[in-house]
Write an enzyme that holds these catalytic residues in place. Structure first.
Site, PDB file in Angstrom:
ATOM      1  N   CYS A 268       0.814  -1.220   0.000  1.00 44.69           N
ATOM      2  CA  CYS A 268       0.000   0.000   0.000  1.00 44.69           C
ATOM      3  C   CYS A 268       0.847   1.270   0.000  1.00 44.69           C
ATOM      4  O   CYS A 268       0.641   2.170  -0.826  1.00 44.69           O
ATOM      5  CB  CYS A 268      -0.998  -0.015   1.154  1.00 44.69           C
ATOM      6  SG  CYS A 268      -0.285   0.169   2.801  1.00 44.69           S
ATOM      7  N   HIS A 316      -2.702   1.457   6.824  1.00 43.42           N
ATOM      8  CA  HIS A 316      -3.056   1.330   5.404  1.00 43.42           C
ATOM      9  C   HIS A 316      -3.246   2.717   4.810  1.00 43.42           C
ATOM     10  O   HIS A 316      -3.690   3.647   5.486  1.00 43.42           O
ATOM     11  CB  HIS A 316      -4.341   0.513   5.241  1.00 43.42           C
ATOM     12  CG  HIS A 316      -4.620   0.147   3.812  1.00 43.42           C
ATOM     13  ND1 HIS A 316      -3.925  -0.841   3.144  1.00 43.42           N
ATOM     14  CD2 HIS A 316      -5.507   0.653   2.903  1.00 43.42           C
ATOM     15  CE1 HIS A 316      -4.377  -0.938   1.900  1.00 43.42           C
ATOM     16  NE2 HIS A 316      -5.329  -0.038   1.732  1.00 43.42           N
ATOM     17  N   HIS A 328      -5.870   1.935  -4.295  1.00 41.79           N
ATOM     18  CA  HIS A 328      -4.974   1.407  -3.267  1.00 41.79           C
ATOM     19  C   HIS A 328      -4.574  -0.023  -3.608  1.00 41.79           C
ATOM     20  O   HIS A 328      -5.162  -0.667  -4.478  1.00 41.79           O
ATOM     21  CB  HIS A 328      -5.639   1.466  -1.881  1.00 41.79           C
ATOM     22  CG  HIS A 328      -6.747   0.465  -1.690  1.00 41.79           C
ATOM     23  ND1 HIS A 328      -6.953  -0.214  -0.513  1.00 41.79           N
ATOM     24  CD2 HIS A 328      -7.737   0.035  -2.526  1.00 41.79           C
ATOM     25  CE1 HIS A 328      -8.002  -1.014  -0.618  1.00 41.79           C
ATOM     26  NE2 HIS A 328      -8.496  -0.877  -1.820  1.00 41.79           N
TER      27      HIS A 328
END
Length: 353
Positions: A268, A316, A328
């Protein structure tokens, strides 16, 4: 008068033990279903497995960010260690040259025999010439003293460099050990997630939205009918943000690989770093550092190109592209994709360009 005897308690032996064992075995058989009438623990439903897998992926991602941070520090320590080694080698070469020069001076003095200057003056056939030579020798002596001082200074510098290198080497080895620990934590969680998913049929995996791109987890597909699937439909506030968004769109469908920063696979924070690197903006490696790399903005003021962070541990990150959507790199079960930002617990946002 009758004698009353106390009855001794019988020890747990003989038939008593056999009876107790029979009862225990019967109970165990009933609890485990060995007698044919009990019920085994129910098999987890696909939804329960998904919840467990999601938790494992989140824990793995937290460990991944720690791994990324440790790797960044290990790489920096390795570079510093190499620079110290190179500098020490240059200083050593210079020191060797200075020592050679001192050796030449010492050899000349040895050849002259080290005779007392007054005696040499008395024995000289040409005193004037000798005095001129003595003046030259005096100047040479000053240079020799300076050369010795320079050698000593260089020795101190080399000693300092070597001490710094020992400290850096200790730091580097510590970072490497941390890398190994975090790698072990990540792989253990990912292996367990794979094991759970392997027990599901392809239909079950598709139904719960794992192992492939499905509408249930992507929010918006990337088809031509979806305006968000076209990067030209996204209006970023500046050229750098626009380039970062365009880069992220070009990477849709790229696989998630933990620790990867592109160009063909990402985790990520690696995707975010690569997207802004393409726009000429240098970002830190981890989510923990990226959230502090720009100006914090509220969710209500999000604009394309902003970094959006999730979970209480800020483990994240995604790239906001407008209309409540982000691009993402989710986890190993899904490639880089579009998704709604309300899919995960929102933790904050940062504007870097």
């Amino acid at each position: 008068m009758a004698t009353h005897r106390k009855h001794r308690q019988r020890s747990l032996g003989g038939s008593t033990v056999r009876t107790a064992a029979t009862i225990a075995l019967a109970g165990a058989a009933t609890a485990t279903g060995f007698d044919g009438t009990g019920h085994a623990a129910p098999r987890p439903t696909p939804e329960q497995i998904k919840a467990t897998v999601d938790r494992l992926y989140q824990e793995a991602e937290t460990a991944t960010e720690k791994y990324d941070g440790a790797k960044e520090k290990a790489d920096a320590a390795e570079k510093r260690l190499k620079a110290l080694g190179d500098e020490a080698a240059r200083r050593q070469q210079k020191l060797n040259s200075a020592r050679d020069a001192l050796g030449s001076i010492a050899a000349a003095q040895y050849r002259d025999g080290g005779i007392d200057p007054v005696v040499r003056l008395m024995l000289s056939d040409d005193p004037r010439r000798y005095l001129d030579g003595a003046e030259f020798a005096e100047r040479a002596g000053v240079r020799q003293t300076a050369a010795v001082s320079d050698v000593r200074r260089q020795l101190r510098e080399i000693g300092r460099l070597r001490g710094d290198a020992r400290v850096e080497l200790t730091s580097f080895r510590s970072r490497q050990a941390e890398l190994r620990r975090q790698k072990k934590a990540v792989t253990a969680k990912l292996d367990e997630a794979r094991r759970l998913l392997a027990g599901l049929s392809p239909h079950q995996r598709a139904a719960i939205g794992v192992g492939g791109v499905t509408g249930s987890t992507t929010g918006h597909a990337t088809g031509a009918r979806d305006p968000l699937g076209d990067p030209a439909a996204v209006t970023a506030p500046g050229s750098r943000a626009a380039e970062a968004v365009a880069y992220a769109y070009r990477k849709l469908g790229s696989p998630y690989v933990w620790g990867a920063t592109g160009p063909n696979a990402f985790d990520c924070s690696g995707l975010i770093q690569a997207a802004y690197r393409s726009a000429g903006v240098s970002l830190p490696r981890t989510t923990y550092a990226q959230i502090g790399a720009g100006r914090r903005v509220p969710r209500s003021a999000l604009r394309p190109g902003d970094l959006v962070f999730f979970y209480s541990g800020v483990s994240h990150v995604g790239l906001y592209v407008g209309h409540g959507q982000m691009i993402h790199a989710p986890n190993p079960s899904a490639p880089v994709r579009l998704a709604p930002i309300d899919q995960m617990p929102f933790a904050g946002a940062t504007r870097v360009a």
